[in-house]
Design an enzyme around this catalytic site. Structure first.
Site, PDB file in Angstrom:
ATOM      1  N   LYS A 165       1.552 -10.918  -1.840  1.00  0.00           N
ATOM      2  CA  LYS A 165       2.847 -10.987  -1.150  1.00  0.00           C
ATOM      3  C   LYS A 165       3.753 -12.016  -1.812  1.00  0.00           C
ATOM      4  O   LYS A 165       4.924 -11.736  -2.100  1.00  0.00           O
ATOM      5  CB  LYS A 165       2.649 -11.349   0.317  1.00  0.00           C
ATOM      6  N   ASP A 183       5.030  -8.500   4.717  1.00  0.00           N
ATOM      7  CA  ASP A 183       4.561  -9.546   5.627  1.00  0.00           C
ATOM      8  C   ASP A 183       4.318  -8.914   6.987  1.00  0.00           C
ATOM      9  O   ASP A 183       4.317  -7.680   7.131  1.00  0.00           O
ATOM     10  CB  ASP A 183       5.584 -10.679   5.718  1.00  0.00           C
TER      11      ASP A 183
END
Length: 262
Positions: A165, A183
Site C-alpha cells: 500500500k 486502504d
C-alpha cells in the site's frame, strides 16, 4: 407431595417427541423451532458502463484530487505514508510539519537521529517502531539509492515499514504511476458498491487496477479514499448525500432518497 429435584430434572429433559432422554453422550434434545435470520445476498459487481459513470461523477465533483497528507518532496511523502499506518492523516500532519521543517532529506533525518525523530512523532501510534523505520529507510536510501526515493515498487517494498500500500501511494502521488493503493476505506467502498469484491486488499487492488478505465486510473485512489472517508463511511454511510447512490448496489443504504446533483 412435590417431586424431588432429581425427579423434576428427569421429567424436564425430553426429546422433541416427548420421550425420555437417552444415555450420556447421546443427543438429549432437539430444537422445536428452526431459528432463521435475514441473510443479505451480495450484489454482482457493477457493469462496465456503470463503472465509468461512477468515476465520471467522482471526477466531476473533484477534478484534481490531492492527498491529505502534507509533504514537500518524494522523500517526505514516503515518510508521511509510513507514519500514517494506523493513524489519521491529521495526526501525522501535526507531527510532520515541524519535523519536515528541519529534516526533509534522508541525510538530515539521519543527522537528527532516532531519539529526536521519536520526540517529533510521539503523538502518533506505534511511534517507537516508526522512528526506527524512518531512520533505517533513510540509511538504505543513502546507501543504495543515492538518497533518492526509487520509482520501483520492488525497491520500495523492501524498505522498513513499507508494504504494497505504501509503495503504491508513493508511486501514484509522487511519480504519477497509475496505482490504486487499497486502504480500509477503499476496501470497504470497492466491496460495497461493489466495484471489485474480494477478501483481501491485494486482490482488491489487482482487480481495481484491471477494471478501472485508463482515463480514471491515475486519480482513482484519491477519489475512492475520499469517498469512503467522508461519504461511504463504515458505521453509517451518508447515502442521502452520495453522488453515486443510484449507481450503487449496496443493499443496506441508509435511505432511498435520490443523490444530490451539481
Amino acid at each position: 407431595m412435590r417431586p424431588s429435584k432429581p425427579d423434576a430434572a428427569k421429567k424436564a429433559v425430553k426429546t422433541a417427541a416427548g420421550k425420555p432422554a437417552g444415555k450420556p453422550g447421546q443427543a438429549r434434545a432437539t430444537l422445536g423451532t428452526v431459528l432463521k435470520g435475514k441473510v443479505e445476498t451480495a450484489p454482482a459487481p457493477v457493469d462496465d458502463e456503470t463503472l465509468v459513470a461512477i468515476f465520471a461523477r467522482l471526477r466531476e465533483a473533484d477534478p484534481e484530487p490531492r492527498s491529505e497528507l502534507q509533504y514537500l518532496n518524494p522523500y517526505t511523502l514516503l515518510v508521511a505514508v509510513v507514519l500514517s499506518a494506523q493513524a489519521t492523516d491529521r495526526s501525522v500532519n501535526l507531527a510532520t510539519e515541524p519535523l519536515f521543517a528541519i529534516a526533509d532529506t534522508p541525510e538530515k533525518m539521519l543527522e537528527l537521529g532516532e531519539e529526536r525523530v521519536r520526540h517529533f512523532i510521539r503523538t502518533i501510534g506505534l511511534f517507537n517502531t516508526k522512528a526506527k523505520n524512518v531512520i533505517a529507510l533513510s540509511r538504505i536510501l543513502l546507501e543504495r539509492h543515492g538518497g533518492e526515493v526509487p520509482r520501483d515498487a520492488a525497491a520500495l517494498e523492501v524498505l522498513p515499514g513499507v508494504g504494497t500500500k505504501t509503495a503504491s501511494v508513493v508511486l501514484n502521488v509522487a511519480f504519477g504511476v497509475p496505482r490504486i493503493a487499497v486502504d480500509t476505506h477503499i476496501f470497504r467502498v470497492s466491496n460495497r458498491i461493489p466495484l471489485f469484491p474480494a477478501a483481501t486488499t491485494d486482490k482488491v487492488q489487482a482487480g481495481l487496477e484491471a477494471r478501472v478505465p485508463e482515463p480514471y486510473r491515475l486519480n482513482a485512489h484519491h477519489w475512492l479514499i475520499l469517498h469512503g472517508r467522508y461519504t461511504c463511511k463504515a458505521r453509517r454511510p451518508d447515502c442521502p448525500r452520495c453522488r453515486i447512490a443510484d449507481l450503487c448496489g449496496y443493499p443496506s443504504k441508509t435511505t432511498d432518497l435520490t443523490p444530490i446533483s451539481g
